[in-house]
Structure formats: C-alpha cells, structure tokens
Scaffold this motif. Structure first.
Motif, short mmCIF file in Angstrom:
data_model
loop_
_atom_site.label_atom_id
_atom_site.label_comp_id
_atom_site.label_asym_id
_atom_site.label_seq_id
_atom_site.Cartn_x
_atom_site.Cartn_y
_atom_site.Cartn_z
N GLU A 100 39.59 53.52 71.20
CA GLU A 100 38.67 52.40 71.04
C GLU A 100 37.64 52.68 69.94
N ILE A 101 37.19 53.93 69.85
CA ILE A 101 36.26 54.29 68.77
C ILE A 101 36.99 54.23 67.43
N ASP A 141 47.67 58.70 48.65
CA ASP A 141 46.45 59.39 49.07
C ASP A 141 45.84 58.74 50.31
N ILE A 142 45.23 59.57 51.14
CA ILE A 142 44.48 59.11 52.30
C ILE A 142 43.01 59.45 52.07
N ASP A 143 42.16 58.44 52.08
CA ASP A 143 40.73 58.68 51.82
C ASP A 143 39.99 59.21 53.04
N LEU A 144 40.43 58.79 54.22
CA LEU A 144 39.71 59.15 55.43
C LEU A 144 40.68 59.40 56.58
N VAL A 145 40.53 60.54 57.23
CA VAL A 145 41.28 60.86 58.44
C VAL A 145 40.27 60.91 59.58
N LEU A 146 40.55 60.16 60.64
CA LEU A 146 39.68 60.15 61.81
C LEU A 146 40.45 60.77 62.98
N LEU A 147 40.01 61.94 63.42
CA LEU A 147 40.64 62.61 64.54
C LEU A 147 39.97 62.10 65.81
N ALA A 148 40.67 61.18 66.50
CA ALA A 148 40.03 60.43 67.57
C ALA A 148 40.73 60.56 68.92
N ARG A 185 31.04 53.77 76.43
CA ARG A 185 31.66 52.83 77.36
C ARG A 185 33.06 52.45 76.85
N THR A 186 34.07 53.13 77.38
CA THR A 186 35.46 52.90 76.98
C THR A 186 36.33 52.90 78.23
N ARG A 187 37.62 52.68 78.01
CA ARG A 187 38.57 52.76 79.13
C ARG A 187 38.53 54.14 79.79
N MET A 188 38.32 55.18 78.97
CA MET A 188 38.35 56.54 79.49
C MET A 188 37.21 56.80 80.48
N THR A 189 36.07 56.12 80.28
CA THR A 189 34.92 56.36 81.15
C THR A 189 34.73 55.25 82.18
N ALA A 190 35.64 54.31 82.22
CA ALA A 190 35.53 53.20 83.18
C ALA A 190 35.46 53.74 84.61
N GLY A 191 34.52 53.24 85.37
CA GLY A 191 34.37 53.66 86.75
C GLY A 191 33.47 54.85 86.96
N LEU A 192 33.07 55.51 85.86
CA LEU A 192 32.15 56.65 85.96
C LEU A 192 30.71 56.17 85.90
N ALA A 193 29.82 56.90 86.54
CA ALA A 193 28.39 56.58 86.47
C ALA A 193 27.91 56.82 85.04
N GLU A 194 27.22 55.84 84.48
CA GLU A 194 26.74 55.97 83.10
C GLU A 194 25.66 57.03 82.99
N ALA A 197 28.92 51.07 68.22
CA ALA A 197 27.77 51.84 67.76
C ALA A 197 28.22 53.16 67.14
N VAL A 198 29.22 53.78 67.72
CA VAL A 198 29.74 55.02 67.14
C VAL A 198 30.37 54.73 65.78
N ALA A 199 31.09 53.62 65.66
CA ALA A 199 31.70 53.24 64.38
C ALA A 199 30.64 53.02 63.31
#
Length: 251
Positions: A19-20, A85-92, A191-200, A209-211
């Motif tokens: 998602e990021i 050429d690749i200008d940007l690689v995002l390891l996500a 706040r993503t699918r990975m953290t869904a259901g966890l206490a913030e 915002a991260v983007a």
C-alpha cells in the motif's frame, strides 16, 4: 533518466501490492513518472494494482518476484534493467508476523526474518549493483521505527527491521560517490492491511503520508526519513531509556 525537474520517469516496486509502494507510485505518476514495474507474487491483487496505475496513464509491467526465492533474484530483477534504465527502486515488501505464535514456532519466526532481512539483502544488492552499472538512480528502503529499539511485544519483527536498517545504511555508504542514492525510510505505525485490527500506536500515519515523505526525501537527496518527523525525537529519547525502565513502558 530523471526529467529536467528531477522527477523519476521509471519506478520499480519490490512488493508490488504494498500500500505504501502503490501510494508512492500514484504520487510519482502525477509528477511525470511514466514507466512502473511491479514485482511480486502473481495474484489477482498484483494484477489489480497494475490496472489501477494504468488507469492513471502509466505504462505498467508486472514481474514474478518472491522475497524468499533468493536464487531467482539476480535473474528476474536483472531482466528488468535490461529493458531500460530504472530511476527509482522502492524496496517495499515485508511481513509483520504474529509475535505470540512466532515465539512458539521458530520456523514462523525464521520466515519473518528471511522475508524482511535476508530477502531484502539479496534484492537490495542486486538492484544497487544494477543502478551502479547504469550510473544513476535511487534505492529507497522501507525500514521501521520498530528497528530502532525492538520491544518485547514485537522483537522478532523489530529485530528483522533493525538488521535491514543497518544493511541499508551501510549500503548507502558503500554506494556514496557512485551516482546511486540510498534512502532509508522509517515510518511508525502505518494504517494498512498489515496492521488492521491492531491497537494504533501514537503518531500513527497513512500510506499517503509516507509517500509524500518519500517524494520530499528524494528531492532533498535525504539519507534517512522519519514518518512522521516527530518520531526522530521520540526514538532518540527511547534509545537512551535505561533497560529496566524501558521494559515497563507501554510502548
């Protein structure tokens, strides 16, 4: 190559359904990025992610990629760079795991470590070498504040991110002067699918915002980015809390 305004025209996301990563792609497409590669396990989610970016006007390609299949990284990622050429690689890519389960199931814990650290080391080195060979480009690595001082509640995930963070910082030093820019991004609770259901956690943020922080960091050629920025101060303080007291903190 980046355009006259310094915006990347080509982007490779390792973890093509992140998602990021997708929020970053949408933001960069709006700023002139035209070619996007999404690397991830073949799935309806990966296909849908590609279609969503095509709808924004980008030329989008998908490539099979599995963080755990390190034997295939050099071949599969290397082929992308032969296309141009690749200008940007995002390891996500990364997994959170389940701390309670993983403590009692070492194989599950190892899977978290192999995905978040070993897989990232392999893919990161392959891409850094390819960027160096082409003479330019940025590698953005999504780390986490969890790696700054792993907590009892998530020390397996936190330790894997601590390893990744140290690796990426060292890789940035190794690439200095080669034309390759390495940037480490340390978000807090997102706040993503990975953290869904966890206490913030306090200072929770969003993929968008991260983007935004990633784009700003690229323009500034930053080496480390905290999201939100206030976490830099918070984590600096937490690093110096005596261990007996740290164990009692509700963090």
């Amino acid at each position: 190559m980046k355009d006259a305004f310094g915006a990347p025209q080509s982007l490779l996301i390792l973890g093509g359904t992140s998602e990021i990563g997708l929020a970053t792609a949408r933001r960069l497409i709006a700023r002139r990025t035209r070619t996007v590669w999404l690397a991830g396990r073949p799935s309806p989610a990966l296909a849908a992610a590609a279609d969503s970016l095509r709808a924004l006007g980008a030329d989008v390609h998908t490539v099979p990629f599995d963080a755990l299949d390190t034997d295939s990284h050099e071949e599969r990622l290397g082929k992308i760079f032969t296309e141009g050429d690749i200008d940007l690689v995002l390891l996500a890519f990364g997994v959170l795991g389940d701390q309670v389960r993983d403590e009692s199931d070492p194989l599950s814990a190892v899977r978290v470590a192999q995905t978040n650290y070993t897989g990232a080391v392999s893919a990161g080195l392959v891409c850094a070498q390819a960027l160096q060979a082409q003479g330019h480009g940025s590698l953005v690595v999504l780390s986490s504040v969890a790696g700054e001082r792993p907590r009892r509640a998530n020390f397996i995930y936190g330790s894997s991110k601590a390893g990744l963070d140290a690796f990426a910082q060292g890789l940035g030093d190794a690439m200095h002067g080669t034309g390759v820019h390495v940037m480490v991004v340390r978000p807090g609770f997102v706040r993503t699918r990975m953290t869904a259901g966890l206490a913030e956690a306090p200072l929770a943020t969003t993929p968008e915002a991260v983007a935004t922080a990633i784009e700003l960091g690229l323009r500034r050629r930053s080496e480390t980015v905290w999201v939100p920025g206030a976490l830099r101060v918070v984590m600096s303080a937490l690093r110096h809390v005596p261990r007996p007291l740290f164990r009692r903190l509700p963090v």
